[in-house]
Design a protein around this motif. Structure first.
Motif, PDB file in Angstrom:
ATOM      1  N   TYR A  58       0.809  -1.209   0.000  1.00  0.00           N
ATOM      2  CA  TYR A  58       0.000   0.000   0.000  1.00  0.00           C
ATOM      3  C   TYR A  58       0.851   1.271   0.000  1.00  0.00           C
ATOM      4  N   PHE A  59       2.168   1.121   0.252  1.00  0.00           N
ATOM      5  CA  PHE A  59       3.024   2.310   0.309  1.00  0.00           C
ATOM      6  C   PHE A  59       3.117   2.964  -1.071  1.00  0.00           C
ATOM      7  N   PHE A  60       3.546   2.194  -2.063  1.00  0.00           N
ATOM      8  CA  PHE A  60       3.458   2.632  -3.453  1.00  0.00           C
ATOM      9  C   PHE A  60       2.330   1.832  -4.079  1.00  0.00           C
ATOM     10  N   HIS A  77      20.313   4.461 -12.105  1.00  0.00           N
ATOM     11  CA  HIS A  77      20.144   5.859 -12.478  1.00  0.00           C
ATOM     12  C   HIS A  77      19.171   6.517 -11.502  1.00  0.00           C
ATOM     13  N   PRO A  78      19.577   7.602 -10.824  1.00  0.00           N
ATOM     14  CA  PRO A  78      18.688   8.242  -9.831  1.00  0.00           C
ATOM     15  C   PRO A  78      17.499   8.923 -10.501  1.00  0.00           C
ATOM     16  N   PHE A  79      16.442   9.135  -9.718  1.00  0.00           N
ATOM     17  CA  PHE A  79      15.281   9.861 -10.239  1.00  0.00           C
ATOM     18  C   PHE A  79      14.583  10.576  -9.082  1.00  0.00           C
ATOM     19  N   THR A  80      13.730  11.532  -9.449  1.00  0.00           N
ATOM     20  CA  THR A  80      12.988  12.334  -8.474  1.00  0.00           C
ATOM     21  C   THR A  80      11.521  12.407  -8.875  1.00  0.00           C
ATOM     22  N   ARG A  81      10.640  12.324  -7.901  1.00  0.00           N
ATOM     23  CA  ARG A  81       9.201  12.482  -8.135  1.00  0.00           C
ATOM     24  C   ARG A  81       8.687  13.645  -7.305  1.00  0.00           C
ATOM     25  N   ARG A  82       7.823  14.453  -7.904  1.00  0.00           N
ATOM     26  CA  ARG A  82       7.249  15.619  -7.231  1.00  0.00           C
ATOM     27  C   ARG A  82       5.788  15.370  -6.879  1.00  0.00           C
ATOM     28  N   GLU A  83       5.411  15.818  -5.686  1.00  0.00           N
ATOM     29  CA  GLU A  83       4.027  15.752  -5.203  1.00  0.00           C
ATOM     30  C   GLU A  83       3.439  14.362  -5.407  1.00  0.00           C
ATOM     31  N   ALA A  84       4.169  13.366  -4.953  1.00  0.00           N
ATOM     32  CA  ALA A  84       3.697  11.986  -5.035  1.00  0.00           C
ATOM     33  C   ALA A  84       2.807  11.681  -3.838  1.00  0.00           C
ATOM     34  N   ARG A  85       1.769  10.893  -4.070  1.00  0.00           N
ATOM     35  CA  ARG A  85       0.887  10.464  -2.996  1.00  0.00           C
ATOM     36  C   ARG A  85       1.341   9.106  -2.508  1.00  0.00           C
ATOM     37  N   LEU A  86       1.713   9.020  -1.235  1.00  0.00           N
ATOM     38  CA  LEU A  86       2.154   7.769  -0.647  1.00  0.00           C
ATOM     39  C   LEU A  86       1.150   7.322   0.402  1.00  0.00           C
ATOM     40  N   ALA A  87       0.795   6.055   0.349  1.00  0.00           N
ATOM     41  CA  ALA A  87      -0.126   5.486   1.340  1.00  0.00           C
ATOM     42  C   ALA A  87       0.687   5.026   2.540  1.00  0.00           C
ATOM     43  N   VAL A  88       0.694   5.817   3.597  1.00  0.00           N
ATOM     44  CA  VAL A  88       1.435   5.465   4.800  1.00  0.00           C
ATOM     45  C   VAL A  88       0.821   4.236   5.460  1.00  0.00           C
ATOM     46  N   SER A  89      -0.481   4.161   5.441  1.00  0.00           N
ATOM     47  CA  SER A  89      -1.221   3.008   5.941  1.00  0.00           C
ATOM     48  C   SER A  89      -2.524   2.950   5.158  1.00  0.00           C
ATOM     49  N   PRO A  90      -3.214   1.836   5.205  1.00  0.00           N
ATOM     50  CA  PRO A  90      -4.483   1.767   4.463  1.00  0.00           C
ATOM     51  C   PRO A  90      -5.439   2.876   4.885  1.00  0.00           C
ATOM     52  N   GLY A  91      -5.846   3.710   3.939  1.00  0.00           N
ATOM     53  CA  GLY A  91      -6.771   4.805   4.218  1.00  0.00           C
ATOM     54  C   GLY A  91      -6.121   6.110   4.612  1.00  0.00           C
ATOM     55  N   GLU A  93      -3.057   8.795   3.473  1.00  0.00           N
ATOM     56  CA  GLU A  93      -2.068   9.154   2.470  1.00  0.00           C
ATOM     57  C   GLU A  93      -1.381  10.453   2.847  1.00  0.00           C
ATOM     58  N   ILE A  94      -0.135  10.609   2.364  1.00  0.00           N
ATOM     59  CA  ILE A  94       0.610  11.847   2.520  1.00  0.00           C
ATOM     60  C   ILE A  94       1.147  12.258   1.153  1.00  0.00           C
ATOM     61  N   CYS A 111      22.050  -0.857  -3.136  1.00  0.00           N
ATOM     62  CA  CYS A 111      20.981  -0.346  -2.271  1.00  0.00           C
ATOM     63  C   CYS A 111      20.390   0.920  -2.889  1.00  0.00           C
ATOM     64  N   LEU A 112      19.191   1.223  -2.468  1.00  0.00           N
ATOM     65  CA  LEU A 112      18.526   2.456  -2.891  1.00  0.00           C
ATOM     66  C   LEU A 112      18.371   3.368  -1.679  1.00  0.00           C
ATOM     67  N   LEU A 113      18.812   4.602  -1.825  1.00  0.00           N
ATOM     68  CA  LEU A 113      18.659   5.605  -0.777  1.00  0.00           C
ATOM     69  C   LEU A 113      17.522   6.546  -1.172  1.00  0.00           C
ATOM     70  N   MET A 114      16.464   6.559  -0.362  1.00  0.00           N
ATOM     71  CA  MET A 114      15.298   7.409  -0.631  1.00  0.00           C
ATOM     72  C   MET A 114      15.297   8.581   0.338  1.00  0.00           C
ATOM     73  N   GLU A 115      15.145   9.789  -0.193  1.00  0.00           N
ATOM     74  CA  GLU A 115      15.008  11.005   0.612  1.00  0.00           C
ATOM     75  C   GLU A 115      13.613  11.569   0.363  1.00  0.00           C
ATOM     76  N   LEU A 116      12.854  11.746   1.437  1.00  0.00           N
ATOM     77  CA  LEU A 116      11.466  12.172   1.312  1.00  0.00           C
ATOM     78  C   LEU A 116      11.246  13.501   2.022  1.00  0.00           C
ATOM     79  N   GLN A 117      10.629  14.432   1.319  1.00  0.00           N
ATOM     80  CA  GLN A 117      10.290  15.733   1.881  1.00  0.00           C
ATOM     81  C   GLN A 117       8.771  15.852   1.944  1.00  0.00           C
ATOM     82  N   PRO A 118       8.179  15.884   3.152  1.00  0.00           N
ATOM     83  CA  PRO A 118       6.714  15.995   3.246  1.00  0.00           C
ATOM     84  C   PRO A 118       6.223  17.347   2.760  1.00  0.00           C
ATOM     85  N   LEU A 119       5.110  17.332   2.057  1.00  0.00           N
ATOM     86  CA  LEU A 119       4.567  18.564   1.480  1.00  0.00           C
ATOM     87  C   LEU A 119       3.196  18.929   2.026  1.00  0.00           C
TER      88      LEU A 119
END
Length: 369
Positions: A58-60, A77-91, A93-94, A111-119
């Motif tokens: 449910y996260f992605f 190859h690195p990538f960036t996503r803007r204003e993505a909706r992530l399901a922290v738990s069922p029901g 989202e952030i 390994c993959l290093l993910m950096e997340l900025q809450p919006l």
């Protein structure tokens, strides 16, 4: 760096632990290998629970996001996503901006290093500032229009009264009576568009006493059909506000909810009045130490999305019998208290939230006029 993160406490790990940016490390199977305290807070989980677990389905929740992660592993190859909706738990989202970078150390698995900025907070502040500015501009326009409407009404009404006296037969007075009655009706509408004529009289107010007063009024008007529930935080201190104006705001909102429930014949129709206190909360661009939040929740049919955008504008109503002035006046009153009214609505649940600073507001001359 990958080896150091997988091992014991290192300088690199201590630095990551003190970052305010949420950081997650995933292995090539998209299993969680590390997350810092900021990520724990953002994702509402603990490192001990998440460590070694696969990234939840449910996260992605869309296959495109997972495909991008797998492609990042494959192509490095690195990538960036803007204003993505992530399901922290069922029901729940952030909204976040996130960047993914592959880390390929010699002798270590990728390994993959993910950096997340809450919006969500930034988007809410931006939305509130836009709502406040739009309301101020609309209020100034409406007040100007209302004054222009009122100016000629006195002359029209006076001329109709003079004409009534000069009519040769009494049966013709019904026409002048229509002119006088309509002029009076327009004057009443213009007065309502102008909103409160006097500045708020700030005093210590018990918000629960105001809610109970409104509840009794509504139950007297509609003894059957709608139940009104309470969910109060009884530890709340008094708020500095104008009691009569607060009752008017609450009455406008709860009466709208009651009428919507009755008109839609909602089964088990109910309204919930909820009070909470928010600490270090931002309204618009101003941060307040304590903010009172009053939620008026109903289980009615909801408000159409196109109406929600202009709900607090004058002459806009979601009901056929509505005048479209009640919510505009309520927003004007709360604005004079340096607060804000927000609305979120889906079929089956509509929430009007009144946000009110609990400290003494500073009333400006423009707010008094």
């Amino acid at each position: 760096m990958g080896q150091q993160l997988m091992g014991g406490v290192t300088l690199h790990k201590r630095l990551l632990d003190h970052l305010r940016t949420a950081v997650i490390m995933l292995d090539d199977n998209l299993q969680v290998r590390y997350l810092n305290p900021a990520a724990e807070m953002l994702l509402a989980t603990s490192a001990s629970r998440a460590m070694g677990q696969p990234l939840p389905d449910y996260f992605f929740d869309d296959e495109e996001a997972r495909a991008a992660l797998r492609q990042c592993i494959r192509d490095e190859h690195p990538f960036t996503r803007r204003e993505a909706r992530l399901a922290v738990s069922p029901g729940y989202e952030i909204t976040v901006d996130y960047s993914v970078s592959p880390i390929n150390e010699p002798g270590q698995t990728l390994c993959l290093l993910m950096e997340l900025q809450p919006l969500d907070r930034l988007l809410r502040i931006t939305r509130e500032e836009a709502l406040i500015h739009a309301h101020q501009a609309t209020r100034a326009l409406v007040r100007g229009v209302a004054h222009e409407i009122k100016n000629p009404l006195g002359g029209i009404r006076g001329a109709a009264q003079l004409l009534e006296r000069a009519l040769p037969t009494p049966d013709l007075t019904e026409y002048t009576k229509v002119i006088i009655d309509e002029a009076d009706r327009l004057r009443t509408v213009a007065d309502r568009m102008l909103g409160p004529r006097k500045p708020p009289e700030f005093k210590a107010v018990n918000i629960h006493e105001c809610l109970e007063h409104v509840r009794q009024l509504l139950l007297a008007e509609h003894p059957r059909g709608v139940s009104i529930w309470r969910d109060y935080d009884i530890s709340l201190p008094d708020v500095i506000a104008d009691r009569d104006q607060m009752i008017q705001v609450l009455l406008n909102i709860i009466r709208n909810a009651t009428q919507a429930l009755l008109e839609s014949h909602t089964e088990d129709a109910r309204i919930i009045m909820r009070t909470r206190v928010l600490r270090q909360f931002t309204i618009g661009s101003l941060r307040h130490r304590l903010v009172l939040r009053v939620d008026i929740i109903d289980n009615g049919p909801g408000i159409a999305p196109d109406v929600q955008e202009t709900l607090f504008y004058p002459m806009v109503s979601g009901r056929a019998s509505g005048t479209g002035l009640g919510l505009s006046i309520a927003q004007s009153i709360i604005s004079q208290h340096q607060g804000l009214i927000e609305c979120e609505s889906v079929p089956g649940k509509t929430v009007f939230s009144i946000l009110l600073p609990m400290e003494q507001p500073e009333v400006t001359e423009s707010e008094q006029s």
